[in-house]
Design a protein around this motif. Structure first.
Motif: not given
Length: 146
Positions: A84, A65-66, A1-4, A144, A62-63
């Motif tokens: 996401a 769960q982001d 997970m990352k935040i975009l 998540e 974007c993937e």
């Protein structure tokens, strides 16, 4: 997970970073070359200043769960399509149940403006917006991790 983060016009960047730091989550802020961002925590990515270049770059990386932070309903819809999460800078969560209505309302507003009409103006950012953004970011992060 990352935040975009669609960071061209995203208030609340400090709130986003606070939630991310507390949960050890990577943040990538994407903006075009006409903006200047500095962060001690987030990775800042600059893209060409072409039409929707920030939006396209964000969606391309974007993937599933982001978390995507954007005020653009179209970007939110594309993020949801990639499984996401999507949230606005005022903390409202976009989901499968509200995105179609939001896109339709945007369409109607554009139609009114093209016809010379006026639509309501955007309200000033408040401390409640910051609180809602933080609370709902934590909600999505915990969702998540369950």
């Amino acid at each position: 997970m990352k935040i975009l983060v669609d960071a061209d016009a995203c208030p609340g960047r400090d709130v986003i970073e606070k939630a991310a730091k507390e949960n050890n989550i990577k943040v990538i802020m994407i903006c075009d070359l006409n903006h200047s961002l500095h962060s001690d925590y987030s990775e800042v990515v600059y893209v060409d200043s072409g039409f929707q270049s920030v939006d396209m770059h964000l969606i391309n990386i974007c993937e599933k769960q982001d978390i995507v932070v954007t005020q653009d309903f179209g970007v939110a819809a594309m993020a949801l399509g990639k499984k996401a999460f999507a949230i606005g800078p005022k903390g409202y969560i976009y989901d499968e149940e509200n995105i179609d209505r939001l896109l339709f309302e945007r369409h109607l507003s554009q139609k009114v403006r093209r016809g010379g009409g006026r639509t309501s103006s955007i309200k000033k950012r408040s401390t409640e917006d910051d609180y809602r953004l933080y609370k709902n970011l934590i909600f999505l992060i915990e969702k998540e991790n369950k």
